[in-house]
Design an enzyme around this catalytic site. Sequence first.
Site, PDB file in Angstrom:
ATOM      1  N   ALA A 182     -37.827   9.588 -21.196  1.00  0.00           N
ATOM      2  CA  ALA A 182     -37.082   8.720 -19.991  1.00  0.00           C
ATOM      3  C   ALA A 182     -36.673   7.387 -20.545  1.00  0.00           C
ATOM      4  CB  ALA A 182     -38.058   8.587 -18.818  1.00  0.00           C
TER       5      ALA A 182
ATOM      6  N   GLY B 110     -40.026  13.149 -21.541  1.00  0.00           N
ATOM      7  CA  GLY B 110     -38.963  14.049 -20.733  1.00  0.00           C
ATOM      8  C   GLY B 110     -38.056  14.814 -21.538  1.00  0.00           C
TER       9      GLY B 110
ATOM     10  N   GLU C 260     -40.002  17.797 -22.181  1.00  0.00           N
ATOM     11  CA  GLU C 260     -40.238  18.663 -20.669  1.00  0.00           C
ATOM     12  C   GLU C 260     -38.989  19.278 -20.388  1.00  0.00           C
ATOM     13  OE1 GLU C 260     -41.703  14.797 -18.927  1.00  0.00           O
ATOM     14  OE2 GLU C 260     -43.380  16.385 -18.061  1.00  0.00           O
TER      15      GLU C 260
ATOM     16  N   GLU D 283     -46.763   9.598 -23.006  1.00  0.00           N
ATOM     17  CA  GLU D 283     -46.670   9.146 -21.576  1.00  0.00           C
ATOM     18  C   GLU D 283     -47.839   8.465 -21.343  1.00  0.00           C
ATOM     19  OE1 GLU D 283     -45.472  11.830 -22.083  1.00  0.00           O
ATOM     20  OE2 GLU D 283     -43.663  12.184 -20.844  1.00  0.00           O
TER      21      GLU D 283
HETATM   22  N1  CO8 Z   1     -35.377   4.651 -23.522  1.00  0.00           N
HETATM   23  C1  CO8 Z   1     -34.474   3.981 -23.724  1.00  0.00           C
HETATM   24  N2  CO8 Z   1     -33.837   3.530 -24.961  1.00  0.00           N
HETATM   25  C2  CO8 Z   1     -34.362   4.335 -26.047  1.00  0.00           C
HETATM   26  C3  CO8 Z   1     -35.568   5.365 -25.694  1.00  0.00           C
HETATM   27  C4  CO8 Z   1     -35.927   5.420 -24.456  1.00  0.00           C
HETATM   28  N3  CO8 Z   1     -37.018   6.438 -24.338  1.00  0.00           N
HETATM   29  N4  CO8 Z   1     -35.792   5.818 -27.220  1.00  0.00           N
HETATM   30  C5  CO8 Z   1     -34.758   5.105 -28.037  1.00  0.00           C
HETATM   31  N5  CO8 Z   1     -34.032   4.209 -27.226  1.00  0.00           N
HETATM   32  C6  CO8 Z   1     -33.079   3.413 -27.874  1.00  0.00           C
HETATM   33  C7  CO8 Z   1     -33.588   2.153 -28.627  1.00  0.00           C
HETATM   34  O1  CO8 Z   1     -33.953   1.296 -27.660  1.00  0.00           O
HETATM   35  C8  CO8 Z   1     -32.615   1.983 -29.580  1.00  0.00           C
HETATM   36  O2  CO8 Z   1     -31.562   1.163 -28.995  1.00  0.00           O
HETATM   37  P1  CO8 Z   1     -30.923  -0.280 -29.424  1.00  0.00           P
HETATM   38  O3  CO8 Z   1     -30.433   0.167 -30.849  1.00  0.00           O
HETATM   39  O4  CO8 Z   1     -30.175  -0.615 -28.617  1.00  0.00           O
HETATM   40  O5  CO8 Z   1     -32.096  -0.971 -29.992  1.00  0.00           O
HETATM   41  C9  CO8 Z   1     -31.968   3.441 -29.962  1.00  0.00           C
HETATM   42  O6  CO8 Z   1     -32.495   4.237 -28.873  1.00  0.00           O
HETATM   43  C10 CO8 Z   1     -32.652   3.847 -31.294  1.00  0.00           C
HETATM   44  O7  CO8 Z   1     -34.087   3.770 -31.266  1.00  0.00           O
HETATM   45  P2  CO8 Z   1     -34.941   2.967 -32.175  1.00  0.00           P
HETATM   46  O8  CO8 Z   1     -34.170   1.793 -32.726  1.00  0.00           O
HETATM   47  O9  CO8 Z   1     -36.446   2.643 -31.512  1.00  0.00           O
HETATM   48  O10 CO8 Z   1     -35.094   4.116 -33.387  1.00  0.00           O
HETATM   49  P3  CO8 Z   1     -36.256   4.388 -34.285  1.00  0.00           P
HETATM   50  O11 CO8 Z   1     -36.074   5.376 -35.227  1.00  0.00           O
HETATM   51  O12 CO8 Z   1     -36.938   3.119 -34.758  1.00  0.00           O
HETATM   52  O13 CO8 Z   1     -37.557   5.051 -33.193  1.00  0.00           O
HETATM   53  C11 CO8 Z   1     -38.294   6.603 -31.581  1.00  0.00           C
HETATM   54  C12 CO8 Z   1     -36.935   6.269 -32.555  1.00  0.00           C
HETATM   55  C13 CO8 Z   1     -39.461   6.782 -32.136  1.00  0.00           C
HETATM   56  C14 CO8 Z   1     -37.658   7.838 -30.788  1.00  0.00           C
HETATM   57  C15 CO8 Z   1     -38.309   5.317 -30.475  1.00  0.00           C
HETATM   58  O14 CO8 Z   1     -37.023   4.872 -30.110  1.00  0.00           O
HETATM   59  C16 CO8 Z   1     -39.121   5.535 -29.554  1.00  0.00           C
HETATM   60  O15 CO8 Z   1     -40.500   5.620 -29.620  1.00  0.00           O
HETATM   61  N6  CO8 Z   1     -38.675   5.741 -28.355  1.00  0.00           N
HETATM   62  C17 CO8 Z   1     -39.324   5.762 -27.012  1.00  0.00           C
HETATM   63  C18 CO8 Z   1     -40.048   7.225 -27.077  1.00  0.00           C
HETATM   64  C19 CO8 Z   1     -40.701   7.328 -25.851  1.00  0.00           C
HETATM   65  O16 CO8 Z   1     -41.958   6.914 -25.460  1.00  0.00           O
HETATM   66  N7  CO8 Z   1     -40.100   7.811 -24.547  1.00  0.00           N
HETATM   67  C20 CO8 Z   1     -40.631   7.879 -23.268  1.00  0.00           C
HETATM   68  C21 CO8 Z   1     -41.453   8.983 -23.021  1.00  0.00           C
HETATM   69  S1  CO8 Z   1     -42.248   8.965 -21.630  1.00  0.00           S
HETATM   70  C22 CO8 Z   1     -41.259   9.713 -20.497  1.00  0.00           C
HETATM   71  O17 CO8 Z   1     -40.350  10.331 -20.876  1.00  0.00           O
HETATM   72  C23 CO8 Z   1     -41.699  10.126 -19.281  1.00  0.00           C
HETATM   73  C24 CO8 Z   1     -41.650   9.005 -18.363  1.00  0.00           C
HETATM   74  C25 CO8 Z   1     -41.859   7.694 -19.087  1.00  0.00           C
HETATM   75  C26 CO8 Z   1     -41.538   6.550 -18.109  1.00  0.00           C
HETATM   76  C27 CO8 Z   1     -41.643   5.242 -18.995  1.00  0.00           C
HETATM   77  C28 CO8 Z   1     -42.251   3.887 -18.376  1.00  0.00           C
HETATM   78  C29 CO8 Z   1     -42.458   2.923 -19.206  1.00  0.00           C
END
Ligand code: CO8
Length: 264
Positions: A70, A114, A117, A137
Amino acid sequence: MADGAIDHTVQIERVNRVGWIVLSRPAQINAINPALRREVMQALEVLDADPDVGAIVIRGAGERGFCAGADIKAQSDAASLPALRAETTPGWIEALDRVRKPVIAAIHGYCLGGGLEISMACDIRIASPNAVFGLPETGLGLIPGGGGTQRLPRLVGLGRALDLLLTGERIDAAEAHRIGLVSRLSASDDSLFDEVQVLAERIASKPAAASAYVKEAARDGLELDLRAGLKLEKDLFILLMSTDDRREAAAAFKEKRQPVFTGR
Ligand code: CO8
């Protein structure tokens, strides 16, 4: 609906009889926002209804991955729970359960939350060696809301599922393959999409009704007791006996030639 962008977040590509749905927010690792939710559902409807498509593949655009879950940065500002409920898209991942055609997830890089999922609602998951899986999550104070708590135990068993769900830890492609979360790994990171195309074409070349019914029997059977599941299988088997494609397959075997299926 024409190929290419439906709106901005999802692309449809057609290669031979395979329809690709490309999650297309690469700068956010294809994180899921409301438009992407809506457009995935639309793309599934378009491709499922297209007689020239025999199999569907979902993949992510860009180098970074399939989907990072997400969109955490675009969290809702809705003032109330009813307002939040009204702006979500209920059952959008469940749209995959209604697709009659075989659906494959081609997974590279990050496949989180997601994103995982979505892939778990597909029929087959194939990953490249660089794929990374996780359901983070609980660390966000949430639980998976797109079927993760239900589909993961069904795919890998309750113990392994709860390990992933409670720890939120990531696993690599080899581990995902070992526990059965994905059924195949590509030979290399670069060959994933080509290998999936070949497999999807092979599946798409089979009689459409047989693919639809075998999927229905296996997936719906999971919700039934054994007796009811066997009855469903028998009914679908008998329905297929009347098809031209079944007769053509038998005739081609006898005549030692390739079958020509018509979808009837
Ligand atoms: N949402 C929005 N933007 C994202 C997401 C995300 N899930 N994941 C990555 N991005 C963006 C980053 O913000 C970044 O953007 P920018 O260059 O503008 O700063 C770009 O993508 C590249 O990401 P990173 O710089 O973070 O790249 P890294 O190699 O350092 O890390 C990761 C990659 C490990 C994938 C890291 O980006 C990360 O941890 N992402 C989040 C993963 C996550 O937790 N996903 C959500 C899962 S929860 C879900 O899907 C169910 C619903 C949850 C609701 C959330 C409520 C708070």
